[in-house]
Design a protein around this motif. Structure first.
Motif, PDB file in Angstrom:
ATOM      1  N   ALA A 117     -12.972  -3.445  42.770  1.00 52.32           N
ATOM      2  CA  ALA A 117     -14.273  -3.341  42.127  1.00 52.32           C
ATOM      3  C   ALA A 117     -15.190  -4.510  42.480  1.00 52.32           C
ATOM      4  N   ARG A 118     -14.662  -5.490  43.159  1.00 56.62           N
ATOM      5  CA  ARG A 118     -15.485  -6.653  43.502  1.00 56.62           C
ATOM      6  C   ARG A 118     -16.546  -6.287  44.530  1.00 56.62           C
ATOM      7  N   LEU A 119     -17.721  -6.850  44.322  1.00 55.39           N
ATOM      8  CA  LEU A 119     -18.793  -6.667  45.294  1.00 55.39           C
ATOM      9  C   LEU A 119     -18.821  -7.798  46.304  1.00 55.39           C
ATOM     10  N   ARG A 120     -18.109  -8.906  45.973  1.00 51.31           N
ATOM     11  CA  ARG A 120     -18.064 -10.073  46.849  1.00 51.31           C
ATOM     12  C   ARG A 120     -16.839 -10.894  46.478  1.00 51.31           C
ATOM     13  N   PRO A 121     -16.417 -11.765  47.359  1.00 47.11           N
ATOM     14  CA  PRO A 121     -15.296 -12.648  46.997  1.00 47.11           C
ATOM     15  C   PRO A 121     -15.732 -13.620  45.894  1.00 47.11           C
ATOM     16  N   PRO A 122     -14.790 -14.104  45.092  1.00 44.91           N
ATOM     17  CA  PRO A 122     -15.163 -15.080  44.069  1.00 44.91           C
ATOM     18  C   PRO A 122     -15.620 -16.397  44.699  1.00 44.91           C
ATOM     19  N   THR A 123     -16.499 -17.082  43.990  1.00 44.48           N
ATOM     20  CA  THR A 123     -16.953 -18.397  44.449  1.00 44.48           C
ATOM     21  C   THR A 123     -15.863 -19.421  44.146  1.00 44.48           C
ATOM     22  N   PRO A 124     -15.925 -20.602  44.749  1.00 47.00           N
ATOM     23  CA  PRO A 124     -14.948 -21.648  44.402  1.00 47.00           C
ATOM     24  C   PRO A 124     -14.952 -21.960  42.904  1.00 47.00           C
ATOM     25  N   PHE A 125     -16.133 -21.986  42.280  1.00 47.06           N
ATOM     26  CA  PHE A 125     -16.209 -22.223  40.840  1.00 47.06           C
ATOM     27  C   PHE A 125     -15.474 -21.128  40.071  1.00 47.06           C
ATOM     28  N   GLU A 126     -15.684 -19.870  40.451  1.00 44.49           N
ATOM     29  CA  GLU A 126     -15.024 -18.756  39.775  1.00 44.49           C
ATOM     30  C   GLU A 126     -13.511 -18.831  39.935  1.00 44.49           C
ATOM     31  N   GLY A 185     -22.911 -27.933  34.681  1.00 48.78           N
ATOM     32  CA  GLY A 185     -22.332 -29.263  34.526  1.00 48.78           C
ATOM     33  C   GLY A 185     -22.202 -29.710  33.083  1.00 48.78           C
ATOM     34  N   GLU A 186     -22.693 -28.895  32.169  1.00 48.93           N
ATOM     35  CA  GLU A 186     -22.639 -29.206  30.738  1.00 48.93           C
ATOM     36  C   GLU A 186     -21.301 -28.759  30.156  1.00 48.93           C
ATOM     37  N   PRO A 187     -20.957 -29.273  28.972  1.00 47.55           N
ATOM     38  CA  PRO A 187     -19.758 -28.763  28.296  1.00 47.55           C
ATOM     39  C   PRO A 187     -19.933 -27.287  27.938  1.00 47.55           C
ATOM     40  N   TRP A 188     -18.816 -26.590  27.843  1.00 49.80           N
ATOM     41  CA  TRP A 188     -18.827 -25.189  27.454  1.00 49.80           C
ATOM     42  C   TRP A 188     -19.164 -25.055  25.979  1.00 49.80           C
ATOM     43  N   THR A 189     -19.833 -23.974  25.647  1.00 53.64           N
ATOM     44  CA  THR A 189     -19.987 -23.532  24.263  1.00 53.64           C
ATOM     45  C   THR A 189     -19.466 -22.095  24.232  1.00 53.64           C
ATOM     46  N   GLU A 190     -19.219 -21.601  23.046  1.00 55.14           N
ATOM     47  CA  GLU A 190     -18.777 -20.210  22.950  1.00 55.14           C
ATOM     48  C   GLU A 190     -19.822 -19.272  23.541  1.00 55.14           C
ATOM     49  N   SER A 191     -21.087 -19.558  23.296  1.00 54.68           N
ATOM     50  CA  SER A 191     -22.133 -18.665  23.813  1.00 54.68           C
ATOM     51  C   SER A 191     -22.293 -18.787  25.323  1.00 54.68           C
ATOM     52  N   SER A 192     -22.159 -19.999  25.877  1.00 53.17           N
ATOM     53  CA  SER A 192     -22.291 -20.136  27.337  1.00 53.17           C
ATOM     54  C   SER A 192     -21.120 -19.462  28.051  1.00 53.17           C
ATOM     55  N   PHE A 193     -19.921 -19.561  27.476  1.00 54.36           N
ATOM     56  CA  PHE A 193     -18.763 -18.904  28.077  1.00 54.36           C
ATOM     57  C   PHE A 193     -18.927 -17.384  28.011  1.00 54.36           C
ATOM     58  N   ALA A 194     -19.313 -16.874  26.845  1.00 51.11           N
ATOM     59  CA  ALA A 194     -19.502 -15.429  26.690  1.00 51.11           C
ATOM     60  C   ALA A 194     -20.591 -14.913  27.622  1.00 51.11           C
ATOM     61  N   ALA A 195     -21.667 -15.668  27.776  1.00 54.61           N
ATOM     62  CA  ALA A 195     -22.760 -15.246  28.656  1.00 54.61           C
ATOM     63  C   ALA A 195     -22.285 -15.174  30.112  1.00 54.61           C
ATOM     64  N   LEU A 196     -21.502 -16.161  30.529  1.00 55.61           N
ATOM     65  CA  LEU A 196     -21.006 -16.153  31.905  1.00 55.61           C
ATOM     66  C   LEU A 196     -20.047 -14.992  32.123  1.00 55.61           C
ATOM     67  N   MET A 197     -19.160 -14.728  31.162  1.00 54.44           N
ATOM     68  CA  MET A 197     -18.219 -13.611  31.311  1.00 54.44           C
ATOM     69  C   MET A 197     -18.979 -12.288  31.374  1.00 54.44           C
ATOM     70  N   ALA A 198     -20.040 -12.167  30.589  1.00 54.10           N
ATOM     71  CA  ALA A 198     -20.838 -10.938  30.629  1.00 54.10           C
ATOM     72  C   ALA A 198     -21.513 -10.784  31.982  1.00 54.10           C
ATOM     73  N   ARG A 199     -22.042 -11.887  32.515  1.00 53.72           N
ATOM     74  CA  ARG A 199     -22.718 -11.816  33.818  1.00 53.72           C
ATOM     75  C   ARG A 199     -21.721 -11.505  34.928  1.00 53.72           C
ATOM     76  N   LEU A 200     -20.551 -12.131  34.892  1.00 51.96           N
ATOM     77  CA  LEU A 200     -19.547 -11.889  35.934  1.00 51.96           C
ATOM     78  C   LEU A 200     -18.934 -10.487  35.832  1.00 51.96           C
ATOM     79  N   GLY A 201     -18.964  -9.930  34.630  1.00 53.22           N
ATOM     80  CA  GLY A 201     -18.379  -8.611  34.429  1.00 53.22           C
ATOM     81  C   GLY A 201     -19.284  -7.464  34.824  1.00 53.22           C
ATOM     82  N   GLN A 202     -20.501  -7.763  35.258  1.00 52.51           N
ATOM     83  CA  GLN A 202     -21.428  -6.695  35.637  1.00 52.51           C
ATOM     84  C   GLN A 202     -21.085  -6.118  36.981  1.00 52.51           C
TER      85      GLN A 202
END
Length: 74
Positions: free
Chosen positions: A13-22, A57-74
């Motif tokens: 289902a991937r559209l591209r390989p994961p980035t080093p960060f991912e 580069g900032e610390p994680w928050t619950e909302s920043s983590f959830a937002a990233l997971m939502a964006r990566l899950g698209q």
């Protein structure tokens, strides 16, 4: 499973390989799960303790983590 049943490998289902960060984030999440961390607040605390930091580069928050997971899950 019969030959007419279909299934999807997650990597198909991937559209591209994961980035080093991912890749780093995925490895950190797997380590957290292996250590018994399953709740969002505990996972965020684990990531803030062990890294990687959020993409900005900032610390994680619950909302920043959830937002990233939502964006990566698209």
């Amino acid at each position: 499973m019969t030959t007419t049943e279909r299934y999807l490998q997650p990597h198909q289902a991937r559209l591209r390989p994961p980035t080093p960060f991912e890749d780093l984030l995925g490895d950190a999440i797997e380590r957290a799960f292996a250590d018994g961390v399953h709740e969002l607040h505990a996972l965020v605390a684990y990531l803030n303790r062990t890294g990687p930091s959020a993409e900005n580069g900032e610390p994680w928050t619950e909302s920043s983590f959830a937002a990233l997971m939502a964006r990566l899950g698209q």
